[in-house]
Structures are given as C-alpha cells and as structure tokens.
Design a protein around this motif. Sequence first.
Motif, mmCIF file in Angstrom:
data_model
loop_
_atom_site.group_PDB
_atom_site.id
_atom_site.type_symbol
_atom_site.label_atom_id
_atom_site.label_comp_id
_atom_site.label_asym_id
_atom_site.label_seq_id
_atom_site.Cartn_x
_atom_site.Cartn_y
_atom_site.Cartn_z
ATOM 1 N N LEU A 64 37.928 44.881 49.471
ATOM 2 C CA LEU A 64 38.929 45.583 48.669
ATOM 3 C C LEU A 64 40.256 45.692 49.404
ATOM 4 O O LEU A 64 41.326 45.515 48.811
ATOM 5 N N ALA A 65 40.196 45.969 50.699
ATOM 6 C CA ALA A 65 41.420 46.141 51.493
ATOM 7 C C ALA A 65 42.230 44.857 51.558
ATOM 8 O O ALA A 65 43.450 44.898 51.726
ATOM 9 N N ASP A 66 41.566 43.735 51.407
ATOM 10 C CA ASP A 66 42.233 42.439 51.540
ATOM 11 C C ASP A 66 42.727 41.890 50.199
ATOM 12 O O ASP A 66 43.166 40.755 50.123
ATOM 13 N N ARG A 76 32.858 40.260 40.880
ATOM 14 C CA ARG A 76 33.519 39.439 41.901
ATOM 15 C C ARG A 76 33.073 39.855 43.302
ATOM 16 O O ARG A 76 32.848 39.008 44.166
ATOM 17 N N ILE A 77 32.944 41.159 43.534
ATOM 18 C CA ILE A 77 32.468 41.646 44.841
ATOM 19 C C ILE A 77 31.062 41.106 45.095
ATOM 20 O O ILE A 77 30.771 40.607 46.190
ATOM 21 N N GLY A 82 27.603 37.683 48.013
ATOM 22 C CA GLY A 82 26.290 37.086 47.801
ATOM 23 C C GLY A 82 25.203 38.130 47.683
ATOM 24 O O GLY A 82 24.090 37.934 48.155
ATOM 25 N N ARG A 83 25.534 39.258 47.072
ATOM 26 C CA ARG A 83 24.592 40.364 46.928
ATOM 27 C C ARG A 83 24.182 40.516 45.466
ATOM 28 O O ARG A 83 24.981 40.280 44.572
ATOM 29 N N GLU A 114 36.021 47.850 37.552
ATOM 30 C CA GLU A 114 36.842 47.573 38.730
ATOM 31 C C GLU A 114 36.645 48.678 39.760
ATOM 32 O O GLU A 114 36.537 49.846 39.413
ATOM 33 N N VAL A 115 36.619 48.276 41.011
ATOM 34 C CA VAL A 115 36.473 49.204 42.122
ATOM 35 C C VAL A 115 37.773 49.163 42.918
ATOM 36 O O VAL A 115 38.292 48.079 43.210
#
Length: 171
Positions: A64-66, A76-77, A82-83, A114-115
């Motif tokens: 998220l920071a990037d 997307r996360i 790959g989780r 969204e996170v």
Amino acid sequence: MADSPAPADQPERAPSDDIGLLPAELRSWMQLLAAAGAIEQQLRSRVKDAMGISHDEFLVLCLLADQPGSCLRMTRIADLLGRPKTRLTYQVACLQHAGLVTKNSACGDRRGVEVTLTDKARTLLSKSSRPLADAVAEAIARTACVQRYTPLQYLLPTSQGSGEDTTEQKK
C-alpha cells in the motif's frame, strides 16, 4: 544408513558431482528462493518487535505504501502477494482493527473493496522502515556471501560501500 557420517537429509555424494543436473536458471531461482527465505526469517521477529504486526501484515502495508494514494483493491493485493483472498481478508481485518488501514467500496464497483493506509500506518512505517531495510540488506549480503552468489548484491539499491546505484553498474 545409521552408520553414515552424513545427516539423513544430506546427499551422500559431493554436490559438485551433479553440478550439471540443473540448468543455470533453476540454480539461480533456487538461490533467489534461499535468499528470500533468509530475509523473511530475519524480518519476522523484527517486524513483530518494531511494529507489533505479523510479517504478512507488514507486506500488505508495504504494498500500500508503494502505491499512488496508498490504496489498492483487495483482489490486487492478493494477486501481488500470491495469497488466498480469505487469508488476506483476515490480515486486512487485523490491520483495520489496529487502525493501520481502512476499507471502502471501490469507486464504480460495489463488489470491489479498496484498502488504504491510515496516517497511523504512515507514521509507523516511517519510524520502522529504515532499521527493517537495513536488516534486509544484511540478510542479502550474508546470503550472497554464504552462497557465493554475488548477483544477489544487485538486489540492494546501492552496492556495498560504493554508494553507486546498481542500475548504473549493470549498464
């Protein structure tokens, strides 16, 4: 086999006997996996001590920071890490409970979530990221030295002691 001086999980012949068994790409991949494992092992306890969160939760915060706006969709996360989505849901819930992220419906898609990083997470990352980055650099250097695999050094933003960007060194 009990009389064998080599541990049971070790091959009985010298590794150099099979040096041609794996292509260079697979050997490199295995060395990269070993380096990643060493780094994760090095970071797990340090992340917990410095930030009070799990290593997997830390990876979510770093992703998220990037990002522009410090925001990503849950799907997307999950893809980037790959989780499984169910595991990610739990991790995000823990981060949300700690006040480090917020969850909102994705703009234009009611099903999407969204996170987003909170200011608390930004502060925590800014305080903790330098010592954790140093631990990563140490683990890469140690793994590269132990495995005699100098190309791992290129994972570092600067070469050891030179202060030069490694992207310039590759050219």
